[in-house]
Design a protein around this motif. Sequence first.
Motif, mmCIF file in Angstrom:
data_model
loop_
_atom_site.group_PDB
_atom_site.id
_atom_site.type_symbol
_atom_site.label_atom_id
_atom_site.label_comp_id
_atom_site.label_asym_id
_atom_site.label_seq_id
_atom_site.Cartn_x
_atom_site.Cartn_y
_atom_site.Cartn_z
ATOM 1 N N CYS A 1 -3.774 14.119 40.028
ATOM 2 C CA CYS A 1 -4.439 13.171 39.951
ATOM 3 C C CYS A 1 -4.866 12.019 41.178
ATOM 4 C CB CYS A 1 -3.213 12.238 39.180
ATOM 5 S SG CYS A 1 -1.887 12.676 38.237
ATOM 6 N N ALA A 2 -4.832 11.802 42.097
ATOM 7 C CA ALA A 2 -5.636 11.633 43.244
ATOM 8 C C ALA A 2 -7.398 11.914 43.192
ATOM 9 C CB ALA A 2 -5.131 11.761 44.100
ATOM 10 N N ARG A 3 -7.215 12.770 43.010
ATOM 11 C CA ARG A 3 -8.918 13.574 42.764
ATOM 12 C C ARG A 3 -9.248 13.380 41.654
ATOM 13 N NH1 ARG A 3 -10.272 17.806 46.030
ATOM 14 N NH2 ARG A 3 -12.395 18.211 46.032
ATOM 15 N N LEU A 4 -8.443 12.923 40.322
ATOM 16 C CA LEU A 4 -10.174 12.406 39.324
ATOM 17 C C LEU A 4 -9.840 11.309 39.140
ATOM 18 C CD1 LEU A 4 -7.663 15.116 36.800
ATOM 19 C CD2 LEU A 4 -9.963 15.246 37.456
ATOM 20 N N GLY A 5 -9.276 10.868 40.200
ATOM 21 C CA GLY A 5 -8.318 8.728 40.000
ATOM 22 C C GLY A 5 -7.893 8.435 38.424
ATOM 23 N N ALA A 6 -6.376 9.505 38.375
ATOM 24 C CA ALA A 6 -5.919 9.164 37.521
ATOM 25 C C ALA A 6 -4.443 8.922 37.943
ATOM 26 C CB ALA A 6 -5.583 10.585 36.882
ATOM 27 N N ILE A 7 -3.823 8.054 37.748
ATOM 28 C CA ILE A 7 -2.955 7.056 38.029
ATOM 29 C C ILE A 7 -1.469 8.115 37.470
ATOM 30 C CG2 ILE A 7 -1.568 4.668 37.567
ATOM 31 C CD1 ILE A 7 -4.017 3.731 36.121
ATOM 32 N N HIS A 8 -0.739 8.429 38.675
ATOM 33 C CA HIS A 8 0.570 9.102 38.595
ATOM 34 C C HIS A 8 1.880 8.528 38.692
ATOM 35 C CE1 HIS A 8 1.695 9.468 42.460
ATOM 36 N NE2 HIS A 8 0.495 10.524 42.868
ATOM 37 N N SER A 9 2.432 8.723 37.690
ATOM 38 C CA SER A 9 4.071 8.642 37.232
ATOM 39 C C SER A 9 5.232 9.087 37.639
ATOM 40 C CB SER A 9 4.122 6.968 36.086
ATOM 41 O OG SER A 9 5.165 6.662 36.283
ATOM 42 N N VAL A 10 4.960 9.240 38.113
ATOM 43 C CA VAL A 10 6.613 10.251 38.465
ATOM 44 C C VAL A 10 7.848 9.475 38.651
ATOM 45 C CG1 VAL A 10 7.299 11.586 40.223
ATOM 46 C CG2 VAL A 10 4.968 11.321 40.990
ATOM 47 N N VAL A 11 8.267 10.597 37.453
ATOM 48 C CA VAL A 11 9.989 10.660 37.006
ATOM 49 C C VAL A 11 10.459 10.988 37.487
ATOM 50 C CG1 VAL A 11 11.483 9.795 34.939
ATOM 51 C CG2 VAL A 11 8.717 9.238 34.706
ATOM 52 N N PHE A 12 11.799 11.071 37.721
ATOM 53 C CA PHE A 12 12.608 11.573 38.658
ATOM 54 C C PHE A 12 13.493 12.582 37.364
ATOM 55 C CE2 PHE A 12 17.045 12.603 39.941
ATOM 56 C CZ PHE A 12 16.916 13.529 41.294
ATOM 57 N N GLY A 13 12.942 14.219 37.998
ATOM 58 C CA GLY A 13 13.600 14.929 36.899
ATOM 59 C C GLY A 13 14.156 14.872 36.861
ATOM 60 N N GLY A 14 15.065 15.141 35.311
ATOM 61 C CA GLY A 14 16.258 15.495 35.127
ATOM 62 C C GLY A 14 16.783 13.917 34.696
ATOM 63 N N PHE A 15 16.257 12.990 34.699
ATOM 64 C CA PHE A 15 16.708 11.595 33.829
ATOM 65 C C PHE A 15 16.987 12.007 32.628
ATOM 66 C CE2 PHE A 15 15.076 7.359 36.588
ATOM 67 C CZ PHE A 15 16.272 7.411 37.496
ATOM 68 N N ALA A 16 17.378 11.241 31.804
ATOM 69 C CA ALA A 16 18.113 11.543 30.536
ATOM 70 C C ALA A 16 17.005 10.749 29.144
ATOM 71 C CB ALA A 16 19.329 10.496 30.586
ATOM 72 N N ALA A 17 17.032 11.093 28.692
ATOM 73 C CA ALA A 17 15.659 10.820 27.702
ATOM 74 C C ALA A 17 15.683 10.094 27.049
ATOM 75 C CB ALA A 17 15.823 11.741 26.736
ATOM 76 N N PRO A 18 16.711 8.546 27.497
ATOM 77 C CA PRO A 18 16.533 7.238 27.095
ATOM 78 C C PRO A 18 15.200 7.016 27.825
ATOM 79 C CG PRO A 18 18.703 7.644 26.904
ATOM 80 C CD PRO A 18 17.998 9.346 26.575
ATOM 81 N N ASN A 19 16.058 7.044 29.300
ATOM 82 C CA ASN A 19 15.307 6.948 30.266
ATOM 83 C C ASN A 19 13.260 6.846 30.556
ATOM 84 O OD1 ASN A 19 18.180 6.574 31.575
ATOM 85 N ND2 ASN A 19 17.277 7.997 32.542
ATOM 86 N N LEU A 20 13.526 8.267 30.848
ATOM 87 C CA LEU A 20 12.247 8.847 30.649
ATOM 88 C C LEU A 20 11.424 7.738 29.224
ATOM 89 C CD1 LEU A 20 10.453 10.429 31.353
ATOM 90 C CD2 LEU A 20 11.139 12.535 29.846
ATOM 91 N N ALA A 21 11.925 7.810 27.615
ATOM 92 C CA ALA A 21 11.135 7.176 27.352
ATOM 93 C C ALA A 21 11.074 6.031 27.327
ATOM 94 C CB ALA A 21 11.953 6.621 25.835
ATOM 95 N N ALA A 22 12.000 5.054 28.096
ATOM 96 C CA ALA A 22 11.503 3.421 28.832
ATOM 97 C C ALA A 22 10.419 3.853 29.606
ATOM 98 C CB ALA A 22 12.754 2.856 29.232
ATOM 99 N N ARG A 23 9.912 4.802 30.180
ATOM 100 C CA ARG A 23 8.744 4.782 31.732
ATOM 101 C C ARG A 23 7.837 5.216 29.941
ATOM 102 N NH1 ARG A 23 13.307 4.709 34.277
ATOM 103 N NH2 ARG A 23 14.139 4.299 36.110
ATOM 104 N N ILE A 24 8.155 6.335 29.152
ATOM 105 C CA ILE A 24 6.936 6.338 28.984
ATOM 106 C C ILE A 24 6.315 5.578 28.751
ATOM 107 C CG2 ILE A 24 5.773 7.680 26.867
ATOM 108 C CD1 ILE A 24 8.280 9.498 27.393
ATOM 109 N N ASP A 25 7.438 4.445 27.143
ATOM 110 C CA ASP A 25 6.380 3.330 26.872
ATOM 111 C C ASP A 25 6.091 1.923 27.774
ATOM 112 O OD1 ASP A 25 6.948 3.653 24.299
ATOM 113 O OD2 ASP A 25 9.197 2.958 23.961
ATOM 114 N N ASP A 26 6.308 2.473 28.954
ATOM 115 C CA ASP A 26 6.237 1.248 29.671
ATOM 116 C C ASP A 26 4.246 1.969 30.315
ATOM 117 O OD1 ASP A 26 6.430 -1.098 31.052
ATOM 118 O OD2 ASP A 26 6.294 0.078 33.256
ATOM 119 N N ALA A 27 4.137 2.958 30.848
ATOM 120 C CA ALA A 27 3.338 3.675 31.590
ATOM 121 C C ALA A 27 2.366 4.344 31.086
ATOM 122 C CB ALA A 27 3.963 4.658 32.881
ATOM 123 N N LYS A 28 3.177 4.328 29.533
ATOM 124 C CA LYS A 28 1.841 5.440 28.452
ATOM 125 C C LYS A 28 0.168 5.822 28.840
ATOM 126 C CE LYS A 28 1.764 0.551 26.162
ATOM 127 N NZ LYS A 28 2.779 -0.160 26.662
#
Length: 634
Positions: free
Chosen positions: A129-156
């Motif tokens: 991502c850094a190489r391409l100039g893309a912005i990474h958003s790492v979400v702790f692996g194993g977070f439950a689906a609702p937390n992941l969904a909230a972060r997907i909606d915020d980070a798009k």
Amino acid sequence: MTRYRDFHRRSIDNPEAFWREEARRIHWHTPFGTVLDRSKPPFARWFVGGRTNLCHNAVDRHLAERAQQNALVYVSTETGIERHYTYAELYGEINRMAAVMRSLGVKRGDVVLIYLPMIPEALFAMLACARLGAIHSVVFGGFAAPNLAARIDDAKPALIVTADAGARAGKVVDYTPLVDEALSRAKHKTPHVLLIDRQLAPARLTAPYLVAYEPLREQFFDVHIPCEWLESNEPSYVLYTSGTTGKPKGVQRDVGGYAVALAASMEYIFEGKPGDTMFTASDVGWVVGHSYIVYAPLIAGLTTVMYEGTPIRPDGGIWWRLVEQHKINLMFTAPTALRVLKKQDPALMKAADLSSLRTLFLAGEPLDQPTAEWITNALNKPVIDNYWQTETGWPMLAIPRGIEALPTKLGSPGVPSVGYSLTVRDELTGEPCAAGEKGVLTLDYPLPPGCMSTVWGDDKRFVSTYWSSVPNQQVYSTFDWGVQDEDGYVTILGRTDDVINVAGHRLGTREIEEALSSHAAVAEVAVVGVTDPVKGQVAMAFVVLRGAQADGDPSERARLATELATTVDRHLGSIARPARVVMVSMLPKTRSGKLLRRAIAALAEGREPGDLPTIEDPAALQQVREALGDGAKK
Ligand code: ATP
Ligand code: MG
């Protein structure tokens, strides 16, 4: 203290001159003009106009001198896999990952959400991502689906990178069903999901958006993707805070300032030199992982050790054996891991040759004195507590051994790092506190390089959350409460919402916890404030007892509870004495090991704690509920 004092003063009195000098530590494709743009406080822009790239600084730049040196040593005690990557090999893997991402349409400025376990591909994906100039958003692996969904909606995100599964203490955690559910819950439509197949769980490749990584990687095996030269203030990543105190905040970081600050911290705080090996036992999902598993060690030309597994499998000696096998010089973890290791057979530690290890760093939560004393004696090496936040990206308080090896003081993470103008302020007046007086830890404008640039997508929230809570001053609030002594050492007394008011006396829950944990029977403790009709609030203590005591009969426990309350009297006076001492076998914590005090306080007041997306083990809540009930019956 003169060398440190002089350094620190220069960094505060003339930040432009100080950081202009520090900026030489990294490669600039285009030199910057203004060092610091202060035109829009509380926003600060560092190294304006300079163009650089985090991946270039972490990897490409080292190829001339250290192509054959290990950049990454990967060890998984979950799968038994160990892999080593030289800087040249790491360069190859990142280019392949970047090419695959690009083939899926990822371009500069897009967000890539990384939801991966601790596998090398997590580090490849971040740097790609850094190489391409893309912005990474790492979400702790194993977070439950609702937390992941909230972060997907915020980070798009334009892309999600995930794996078939994670593994924890021998248990496989399927990721694809979680991603599936999160995607269907989220409003944002993510076009592609890239799947790293570890072959731990049946990979569900049926969904149309799922793309397998391996065949694409083969296709792009010899590709070279040029680095995008980003303006220093373009975003490099978004990382959500742990959510200990509420809704997680999307912390946005820049490019140039972050690289410079990390490089400086590697010399001044961590004393890491090119060729050294650093083992940060954390997770790429947390800020410690971003800064000290991935970026800082690589920017400084070290070998970084990435570990998947727990500290006690196959046995409690595994980390010490890693130190011996990989000649680890610097180790970094959280006090919670040490409290686990402290309970292990001491022979396991003694059996390992730890002569390569120079320093152990600890951060993330208060380091209690018994644990600090134990590890300092057992290792006989410097143990450096350091205090910071997701927001700051690198330590605010530490012993800057690379500047001056100041003595450590038990209970304090040390003195302010260069660039941090830290003031303890009175919560009610905003005025600076005198030495020895308790107050809120604040930072003056501007925050140094490496700190958050804003809240992702919400400049207003950045100002209203962080810069508006201290009366009469526009200063950054850490929301932590502490005290500074005459030598400048700061002791953290807990979070501001952990301060309790007992009959007009303001007490930090941390102080009461320290007093309780000095008792030999106590393994862990959480103190919370509970509403009281007479005193306003009273302290209530939740105690996990050490091995044998934990199985004691009820009368023995009652005796111990009284004894513990008396211990607090002795240390802090009777005003701090907990109204109740409740024995539990486990405390509710976040996945990053932080106590969920608000949840405990809610239960203690007979309320339900509400949504706790980041909780490690919900069974701990039930434990607390039951323990509270037991007491009521007596
Ligand atoms: P949220 O802000 O969402 O509630 P969080 O504050 O737990 O989550 P982090 O940024 O991971 O998220 O944690 C930073 C906090 O951890 C600090 O503000 C402080 O309360 C605590 N902390 C970190 N290091 C130390 C330390 N060395 N000693 C004491 N407390 C520490
Ligand atoms: Mg916080």
